[in-house]
Design an enzyme around this catalytic site. Structure first.
Site, PDB file in Angstrom:
ATOM      1  N   ASP A   6       4.364   8.108 -12.421  1.00 20.33           N
ATOM      2  CA  ASP A   6       4.438   7.145 -11.318  1.00 20.33           C
ATOM      3  C   ASP A   6       5.918   6.915 -10.987  1.00 20.33           C
ATOM      4  OD1 ASP A   6       4.286   5.037  -9.520  1.00 20.33           O
ATOM      5  OD2 ASP A   6       2.688   4.008 -10.616  1.00 20.33           O
ATOM      6  N   HIS A  52       0.835  -1.208   0.000  1.00 23.79           N
ATOM      7  CA  HIS A  52       0.000   0.000   0.000  1.00 23.79           C
ATOM      8  C   HIS A  52       0.867   1.254   0.000  1.00 23.79           C
ATOM      9  CE1 HIS A  52      -3.952   1.893   0.608  1.00 23.79           C
ATOM     10  NE2 HIS A  52      -3.256   2.831   1.231  1.00 23.79           N
ATOM     11  N   SER A  53       0.589   2.129  -0.959  1.00 30.56           N
ATOM     12  CA  SER A  53       1.301   3.402  -1.042  1.00 30.56           C
ATOM     13  C   SER A  53       0.673   4.389  -0.077  1.00 30.56           C
ATOM     14  CB  SER A  53       1.212   3.960  -2.465  1.00 30.56           C
ATOM     15  OG  SER A  53       1.815   3.069  -3.367  1.00 30.56           O
ATOM     16  N   ARG A  67       7.089   5.317  -8.280  1.00 30.63           N
ATOM     17  CA  ARG A  67       7.285   4.262  -7.281  1.00 30.63           C
ATOM     18  C   ARG A  67       8.198   3.146  -7.807  1.00 30.63           C
ATOM     19  NH1 ARG A  67       1.004   3.342  -6.118  1.00 30.63           N
ATOM     20  NH2 ARG A  67       1.083   3.470  -8.392  1.00 30.63           N
ATOM     21  N   CYS A  89      -7.829   5.660  -1.583  1.00 30.43           N
ATOM     22  CA  CYS A  89      -6.776   5.051  -0.760  1.00 30.43           C
ATOM     23  C   CYS A  89      -7.274   4.569   0.602  1.00 30.43           C
ATOM     24  CB  CYS A  89      -5.629   6.040  -0.574  1.00 30.43           C
ATOM     25  SG  CYS A  89      -4.883   6.537  -2.129  1.00 30.43           S
ATOM     26  N   GLN A 102      -9.427   1.511   0.153  1.00 32.21           N
ATOM     27  CA  GLN A 102      -8.596   0.366  -0.255  1.00 32.21           C
ATOM     28  C   GLN A 102      -7.797  -0.177   0.932  1.00 32.21           C
ATOM     29  OE1 GLN A 102      -6.032   0.960  -3.605  1.00 32.21           O
ATOM     30  NE2 GLN A 102      -7.670   0.434  -5.016  1.00 32.21           N
ATOM     31  N   THR A 145      -4.308  -6.274  -5.433  1.00 30.71           N
ATOM     32  CA  THR A 145      -4.041  -5.067  -6.225  1.00 30.71           C
ATOM     33  C   THR A 145      -4.927  -5.013  -7.468  1.00 30.71           C
ATOM     34  OG1 THR A 145      -2.284  -3.742  -7.263  1.00 30.71           O
ATOM     35  CG2 THR A 145      -2.206  -6.105  -7.667  1.00 30.71           C
TER      36      THR A 145
HETATM   37 ZN   LIG Z   1      -4.880   8.710  -2.056  1.00 33.10          ZN
END
Ligand SMILES: [Zn+2]
Length: 214
Positions: free
Chosen positions: A146, A70-71, A148, A86, A89, A169
């Site tokens: 992105d 999880h980001s 990441r 987020c 999730q 995911t």
């Molecule tokens: Zn978010």
């Protein structure tokens, strides 16, 4: 309580004799769940990761863990912003992990704003308020779409003795990146959240421009 008899990760970067393995009690839908937890650090002090494990005693070695990477999202995870999914999730993933026979959460605070950081993310939000979608807004503020990197996630999973996983995911890129770094993803389990009027465009851009399975 988690199974204290199971071996801790092999290569936590700590001096011999030290551990940061501890028990973290959390509230999951009004129920107290005690998770095995670790802090991990990457090659610099910015790269700090929280690892939470739900693994009751005597789980057979053959059980493949259900893993969420999880980001971090301060606006969503902490303040329940409706601009993204987020928070929902994260909560859904925690519920699923705490029901699984063996579940693992890897929480990456420094993946804020898909890795561009809070400052740039808020700048990109301002561009979105002027009509740009989430991909174009990042480009307009001079940030990666992105940024990441999942190399460290793969290293941690290997360190935890979990080189084969089921991944929670909607993002096929996460599964691809783990596979490239030696972690076999045998299944992708979607984490689908109903859009609201604030997040509908954000979620549509994820689907149309970032190949998310939502
Ligand atoms: Zn978010």
């Amino acid at each position: 309580m988690f199974d204290k008899g199971s071996p801790p990760p092999r290569s936590l970067a700590l001096p011999a004799g030290w551990s940061n393995r501890t028990a973290l009690p959390i509230d999951v839908q009004g129920r107290e769940v005690i998770l095995e937890s670790y802090g991990y650090q990457g090659s610099n002090e910015q790269e700090q990761i929280l690892v939470l494990i739900h693994r009751p005693a005597n789980v057979p070695d053959a059980v493949v863990p259900l893993v969420r990477i999880h980001s971090g999202c301060v606006t969503g995870d902490v303040f329940r912003s409706l601009r993204c999914d987020c928070h929902q999730q994260l909560q859904l993933a925690l519920r699923v992990i705490c029901k699984a026979t063996y579940g693992v959460m890897l929480y990456f605070p420094y993946h804020e704003g898909r890795g561009i950081g809070l400052f740039k993310k808020m700048q990109a939000y301002a561009r979105q308020d002027c009509g740009s979608d989430t991909v174009d807004a990042n480009i307009e503020v001079g940030a990666a779409v992105d940024a990441r990197d999942y190399t460290l996630a793969a290293k941690i999973l290997t360190d935890l003795g979990s080189p084969v996983v089921r991944l929670l995911t909607n993002n096929p890129e996460k599964a691809r990146a783990l596979s490239l770094n030696g972690v076999r993803v045998v299944d992708c389990v979607p984490v689908r959240i109903e859009p609201n009027k604030h997040s509908a465009r954000y979620l549509m851009t994820k689907r149309k421009r970032m190949s998310h399975d939502i």
